[in-house]
Design a protein around this motif. Structure first.
Motif, PDB file in Angstrom:
ATOM      1  N   ARG A 132       0.831  -1.198   0.000  1.00  8.31           N
ATOM      2  CA  ARG A 132       0.000   0.000   0.000  1.00  8.31           C
ATOM      3  C   ARG A 132       0.870   1.254   0.000  1.00  8.31           C
ATOM      4  O   ARG A 132       0.574   2.235  -0.688  1.00  8.31           O
ATOM      5  CB  ARG A 132      -0.928   0.013   1.210  1.00  8.31           C
ATOM      6  N   MET A 133       1.976   1.236   0.743  1.00  7.26           N
ATOM      7  CA  MET A 133       2.848   2.400   0.778  1.00  7.26           C
ATOM      8  C   MET A 133       3.469   2.658  -0.590  1.00  7.26           C
ATOM      9  O   MET A 133       3.670   3.815  -0.983  1.00  7.26           O
ATOM     10  CB  MET A 133       3.941   2.211   1.834  1.00  7.26           C
ATOM     11  N   GLU A 166      11.909  -2.754   7.151  1.00  9.78           N
ATOM     12  CA  GLU A 166      11.010  -3.111   6.055  1.00  9.78           C
ATOM     13  C   GLU A 166      10.604  -1.884   5.246  1.00  9.78           C
ATOM     14  O   GLU A 166      10.599  -1.916   4.017  1.00  9.78           O
ATOM     15  CB  GLU A 166       9.770  -3.812   6.613  1.00  9.78           C
ATOM     16  N   ILE A 167      10.258  -0.800   5.938  1.00 11.36           N
ATOM     17  CA  ILE A 167       9.826   0.402   5.217  1.00 11.36           C
ATOM     18  C   ILE A 167      10.982   0.993   4.431  1.00 11.36           C
ATOM     19  O   ILE A 167      10.795   1.629   3.386  1.00 11.36           O
ATOM     20  CB  ILE A 167       9.217   1.446   6.185  1.00 11.36           C
ATOM     21  N   GLY A 168      12.196   0.763   4.902  1.00 14.05           N
ATOM     22  CA  GLY A 168      13.368   1.251   4.194  1.00 14.05           C
ATOM     23  C   GLY A 168      13.540   0.642   2.821  1.00 14.05           C
ATOM     24  O   GLY A 168      14.155   1.236   1.932  1.00 14.05           O
ATOM     25  N   VAL A 176      11.363   9.091   6.695  1.00 10.87           N
ATOM     26  CA  VAL A 176      10.403   8.318   7.470  1.00 10.87           C
ATOM     27  C   VAL A 176      10.337   8.874   8.881  1.00 10.87           C
ATOM     28  O   VAL A 176      11.365   9.006   9.554  1.00 10.87           O
ATOM     29  CB  VAL A 176      10.787   6.824   7.513  1.00 10.87           C
ATOM     30  N   LEU A 177       9.127   9.236   9.336  1.00 10.25           N
ATOM     31  CA  LEU A 177       8.915   9.747  10.692  1.00 10.25           C
ATOM     32  C   LEU A 177       8.098   8.732  11.488  1.00 10.25           C
ATOM     33  O   LEU A 177       7.163   8.138  10.961  1.00 10.25           O
ATOM     34  CB  LEU A 177       8.171  11.083  10.658  1.00 10.25           C
ATOM     35  N   VAL A 178       8.458   8.550  12.750  1.00 12.65           N
ATOM     36  CA  VAL A 178       7.732   7.641  13.638  1.00 12.65           C
ATOM     37  C   VAL A 178       6.993   8.476  14.670  1.00 12.65           C
ATOM     38  O   VAL A 178       7.587   9.335  15.330  1.00 12.65           O
ATOM     39  CB  VAL A 178       8.690   6.657  14.339  1.00 12.65           C
ATOM     40  N   THR A 179       5.679   8.248  14.814  1.00 13.87           N
ATOM     41  CA  THR A 179       4.868   9.059  15.719  1.00 13.87           C
ATOM     42  C   THR A 179       3.995   8.193  16.617  1.00 13.87           C
ATOM     43  O   THR A 179       3.727   7.029  16.327  1.00 13.87           O
ATOM     44  CB  THR A 179       3.952  10.020  14.933  1.00 13.87           C
ATOM     45  N   SER A 180       3.552   8.808  17.703  1.00 10.43           N
ATOM     46  CA  SER A 180       2.597   8.184  18.621  1.00 10.43           C
ATOM     47  C   SER A 180       1.770   9.287  19.250  1.00 10.43           C
ATOM     48  O   SER A 180       2.300  10.330  19.640  1.00 10.43           O
ATOM     49  CB  SER A 180       3.327   7.393  19.713  1.00 10.43           C
ATOM     50  N   SER A 181       0.471   9.065  19.337  1.00 15.28           N
ATOM     51  CA  SER A 181      -0.412  10.093  19.910  1.00 15.28           C
ATOM     52  C   SER A 181      -0.489  10.013  21.430  1.00 15.28           C
ATOM     53  O   SER A 181      -1.143  10.832  22.059  1.00 15.28           O
ATOM     54  CB  SER A 181      -1.824   9.957  19.317  1.00 15.28           C
TER      55      SER A 181
END
Length: 363
Positions: A132-133, A166-168, A176-181
């Protein structure tokens, strides 16, 4: 009167100067939202309701010529006065997200325009999907906006290092940014892309946290939020596109789920740059990367440099783009033509079959 800082919401001085020189009697506004044939536009002296002129409607050659959220337009006024404002022209777009319009025509519709950075959001739980990405990246590069991959819900990920590895394999140089709410600083990495004059957009599957992140940036719950269902498919929360000013400067365009954007507006040259580079080393220039000898792509797969899943998705998306917008009869015709391409087309195939039958049955 609530005046609007047009430069803050993305109107560059060069664009303004060019418009003023050619159309000194008109005013520049930016489309904030749309409801059927009516638009809300932000102009220097406030927001106003507007509609396109009769001449504009008559001369528009395609649906994509009409204003979209994020467009800069020329208006007959710059404030909310009696009656609706009249839109006379759409100024040149520096970027645009396009989808196939509903119905049987091949017309295209602009979903959002003049975006500087597009955040491609994907959750780090079971919504995580490399294929999907790859689709998202293809659409983003084609828009001419700069894509940034935003991985949400890091708190739900048991093995972040593996996911990042994997995303690499599909990012191809995209940040690539990693987030958490769940934490105060878990989403601030996106802030460096925001600011005065900048326009950003969040796109991705419903339920991955786009609206939650926008609410954090706004400082209040302007948008409804809904999580993923138990099957990890999103519940839709955003139902229309709109441009929203951010308190720290700039604007964000919120969009419904990415599923409404068709693959016909994708650019694979950057999304699959690694495969394209390998393809240039194949023995045959028209290599299909399936079973030809001397195929550098298949050699890379055999050597573990490229995953077979990535190649399969590349071939699938290329085929999907070829058939996008065609009706069932046109798709069938395309498939038949491709099937008989090696024998010079369907006419030659019929001629060959006739000759074979003549020899077999003596007629």
């Amino acid at each position: 009167m609530n005046t609007i800082d047009m430069e803050n919401i993305g109107l560059g001085r060069e664009l303004l100067a060019g418009a003023s020189a050619v159309y000194p009697e008109l005013f520049v506004g930016r489309i904030v939202s749309q409801s059927r044939d009516l638009y809300t536009a932000a102009a220097e002296k406030g927001e106003l309701t507007a509609e396109v002129s009769g001449k504009f409607r008559f001369e528009a050659g395609a649906l994509s010529d009409f204003p979209a959220v994020g467009d800069f337009v020329l208006l007959d006024r710059n404030e909310d006065s009696s009656g609706n404002g009249i839109i006379h022209s759409v100024l040149p777009r520096k970027s645009a997200f396009i989808r196939r319009a509903a119905g049987t025509s091949n017309d295209e519709q602009v979903v959002a325009a003049n975006i500087d950075t597009v955040f491609l959001c994907m959750s780090l739980n079971n919504d995580f999907n490399l294929r999907r990405m790859e689709r998202y990246l293809g659409v983003a590069w084609n828009s001419r906006a700069v894509p940034v991959i935003v991985l949400t819900k890091a708190d739900l990920c048991a093995d972040l290092a593996r996911r990042l590895s994997e995303i690499g394999t599909v990012a191809c140089g995209t940040e690539v940014l990693v987030t958490s709410s769940l934490t105060e600083n878990g989403w601030t990495s996106v802030r460096k892309y925001l600011g005065r004059g900048k326009t950003v957009a969040f796109i991705g599957s419903s339920g991955v946290g786009k609206s939650t992140m926008i609410n954090r940036l706004l400082g209040w719950n302007a948008l409804a939020t809904k999580g993923l269902r138990n099957d990890d498919k999103g519940r839709h929360s955003t139902t229309r596109r709109e441009l929203i000013a951010l308190p720290e400067g700039g604007v964000v365009i919120d969009t419904p789920g990415m599923r409404e954007l068709g693959i016909e507006s994708a650019d694979f040259s950057k999304t699959f740059a690694d495969i394209d580079e390998l393809a240039g080393q194949c023995r045959y220039h028209d290599c299909t990367h399936t079973r030809e000898p001397g195929c550098a792509v298949q050699e890379a797969i055999a050597g573990g440099e490229l995953s077979p899943e990535r190649l399969a998705n590349y071939l699938k998306l290329k085929k999907e783009a070829k058939y996008e917008g065609l009706n069932s009869r046109q798709i069938e015709s395309e498939k038949i033509s491709a099937m008989f391409a090696e024998v010079g087309g369907i006419k030659n195939a019929r001629k060959f079959a006739k000759e074979k039958n003549r020899k077999r049955y003596g007629y």
